[in-house]
Design a protein around this motif. Structure first.
Motif, mmCIF file in Angstrom:
data_model
loop_
_atom_site.group_PDB
_atom_site.id
_atom_site.type_symbol
_atom_site.label_atom_id
_atom_site.label_comp_id
_atom_site.label_asym_id
_atom_site.label_seq_id
_atom_site.Cartn_x
_atom_site.Cartn_y
_atom_site.Cartn_z
ATOM 1 N N GLY A 129 0.815 -1.209 0.000
ATOM 2 C CA GLY A 129 0.000 0.000 0.000
ATOM 3 C C GLY A 129 0.845 1.255 0.000
ATOM 4 O O GLY A 129 2.081 1.212 -0.026
ATOM 5 N N ALA A 130 0.173 2.382 0.028
ATOM 6 C CA ALA A 130 0.844 3.681 -0.005
ATOM 7 C C ALA A 130 1.479 4.003 1.340
ATOM 8 O O ALA A 130 0.966 3.640 2.396
ATOM 9 N N ALA A 154 -4.447 5.751 4.317
ATOM 10 C CA ALA A 154 -3.512 4.636 4.162
ATOM 11 C C ALA A 154 -4.265 3.344 3.870
ATOM 12 O O ALA A 154 -3.811 2.516 3.069
ATOM 13 N N ALA A 155 -5.406 3.168 4.506
ATOM 14 C CA ALA A 155 -6.214 1.970 4.276
ATOM 15 C C ALA A 155 -6.805 1.964 2.866
ATOM 16 O O ALA A 155 -6.830 0.939 2.188
ATOM 17 N N PHE A 156 -7.285 3.109 2.438
ATOM 18 C CA PHE A 156 -7.883 3.203 1.104
ATOM 19 C C PHE A 156 -6.851 2.941 0.007
ATOM 20 O O PHE A 156 -7.104 2.202 -0.937
ATOM 21 N N SER A 158 -4.432 1.052 -0.591
ATOM 22 C CA SER A 158 -3.743 -0.207 -0.297
ATOM 23 C C SER A 158 -4.479 -1.361 -0.955
ATOM 24 O O SER A 158 -5.568 -1.193 -1.518
ATOM 25 N N LYS A 159 -3.891 -2.543 -0.859
ATOM 26 C CA LYS A 159 -4.531 -3.742 -1.393
ATOM 27 C C LYS A 159 -5.673 -4.229 -0.502
ATOM 28 O O LYS A 159 -6.376 -5.179 -0.856
ATOM 29 N N LEU A 160 -5.857 -3.597 0.643
ATOM 30 C CA LEU A 160 -6.933 -3.982 1.564
ATOM 31 C C LEU A 160 -8.063 -2.964 1.571
ATOM 32 O O LEU A 160 -8.846 -2.906 2.519
ATOM 33 N N ARG A 161 -8.163 -2.173 0.525
ATOM 34 C CA ARG A 161 -9.127 -1.078 0.498
ATOM 35 C C ARG A 161 -10.576 -1.545 0.567
ATOM 36 O O ARG A 161 -11.462 -0.760 0.893
ATOM 37 N N THR A 162 -10.840 -2.807 0.261
ATOM 38 C CA THR A 162 -12.222 -3.314 0.327
ATOM 39 C C THR A 162 -12.488 -4.018 1.652
ATOM 40 O O THR A 162 -13.524 -4.661 1.818
ATOM 41 N N GLY A 163 -11.560 -3.885 2.597
ATOM 42 C CA GLY A 163 -11.679 -4.635 3.843
ATOM 43 C C GLY A 163 -12.638 -4.069 4.863
ATOM 44 O O GLY A 163 -12.892 -4.716 5.884
ATOM 45 N N GLY A 164 -13.159 -2.884 4.662
ATOM 46 C CA GLY A 164 -14.084 -2.300 5.641
ATOM 47 C C GLY A 164 -13.350 -1.692 6.821
ATOM 48 O O GLY A 164 -13.330 -0.479 7.010
ATOM 49 N N ASP A 201 -14.382 5.600 4.655
ATOM 50 C CA ASP A 201 -14.565 6.896 5.326
ATOM 51 C C ASP A 201 -13.570 7.947 4.841
ATOM 52 O O ASP A 201 -13.642 9.102 5.271
ATOM 53 N N SER A 202 -12.646 7.553 3.990
ATOM 54 C CA SER A 202 -11.566 8.464 3.604
ATOM 55 C C SER A 202 -12.029 9.502 2.587
ATOM 56 O O SER A 202 -12.982 9.296 1.840
ATOM 57 N N GLU A 203 -11.298 10.591 2.575
ATOM 58 C CA GLU A 203 -11.539 11.626 1.567
ATOM 59 C C GLU A 203 -11.293 11.073 0.171
ATOM 60 O O GLU A 203 -11.950 11.461 -0.799
ATOM 61 N N ALA A 204 -10.337 10.128 0.074
ATOM 62 C CA ALA A 204 -10.036 9.538 -1.229
ATOM 63 C C ALA A 204 -11.233 8.765 -1.776
ATOM 64 O O ALA A 204 -11.486 8.766 -2.986
ATOM 65 N N ALA A 205 -11.966 8.093 -0.895
ATOM 66 C CA ALA A 205 -13.147 7.345 -1.334
ATOM 67 C C ALA A 205 -14.205 8.301 -1.885
ATOM 68 O O ALA A 205 -14.826 8.034 -2.920
#
Length: 223
Positions: A129-130, A154-156, A158-164, A201-205
């Motif tokens: 991830g980033a 950081a969560a968004f 990344s490869k885990l962005r669909t993890g909730g 919840d991220s601004e990126a989303a």
């Protein structure tokens, strides 16, 4: 020129300074001999330098040094500009800047070039991830809202962005190091702490939703 500068008055100190500057330029251009205190010693140094061949070499060296300094400075500007093309920036709730690597090159820039000891560094735990940093002023403590914002980003990214709900590591950039022989963007960290990041919840989303609605596509090779 020195005698004229010390003569009649109207121009005062400004005329004196101007004439002295002209005199210096003429001396440096070898169009007049040095005058005043220290002139004899300067003439002797120049003659000695010419005999030893140091005058010409010294001049070249000086020019080379100046040119070298210019090249180094330009290179640093270019590196900074190049680094920022691989980095996203977001605004945390407080207005603090959050910087996110777009790719491996951007990750290395964020972690090893941009991040300062007083900033906070983030990365999704256990997956690619980033690299993310929350910029702070020296001695400043990050607010819970800003920490959550950076962790969500950081969560968004990344490869885990669909993890909730995603575990996100955070530490100071001073504990982030590149291992010897490590590939581009690879780092190791110490003093790790973990918090929860929520990609949705991220601004990126929210930004991605707006771009999707506008028909824009995410460039390839980015987190």
């Amino acid at each position: 020129l020195t005698e004229l500068a010390g003569g009649e008055g109207g121009g005062g100190g400004e005329d004196l300074l101007t004439l002295e500057e002209i005199a210096v330029e003429l001396v440096e251009a070898k169009l007049m001999a040095p005058t005043g205190r220290g002139a004899a010693a300067q003439i002797k140094r120049e003659e000695k330098s010419k005999k030893s061949g140091g005058g010409k070499g010294g001049k070249k060296g000086g020019k080379g040094t100046a040119a070298g300094g210019g090249v180094i400075s330009k290179s640093k500007r270019d590196q900074r500009k190049d680094a920022m093309t691989n980095v996203r920036t977001y605004a945390a709730p407080s207005g603090r800047v959050v910087m996110v690597g777009r790719n491996s090159k951007g990750n290395e820039a964020v972690s090893l070039q941009i991040g300062a000891d007083h900033d906070v560094w983030f990365h999704v735990r256990g997956a690619p991830g980033a690299h993310v940093i929350l910029r702070l002023q020296p001695g400043e403590m990050a607010s819970d809202e800003d920490m959550k914002c950076a962790a969500d980003l950081a969560a968004f990214h990344s490869k885990l962005r669909t993890g909730g709900k995603v575990n996100v590591s955070w530490t100071s950039p001073k504990f982030v190091r590149k291992p010897s022989g490590g590939r581009l963007g690879m780092v190791t960290i110490d003093k790790e702490r973990v918090m929860t990041g929520r990609p949705d919840d991220s601004e990126a989303a929210a930004e991605e939703s707006r771009e999707r609605a506008a028909g824009k596509k995410k460039p390839g090779g980015e987190w």
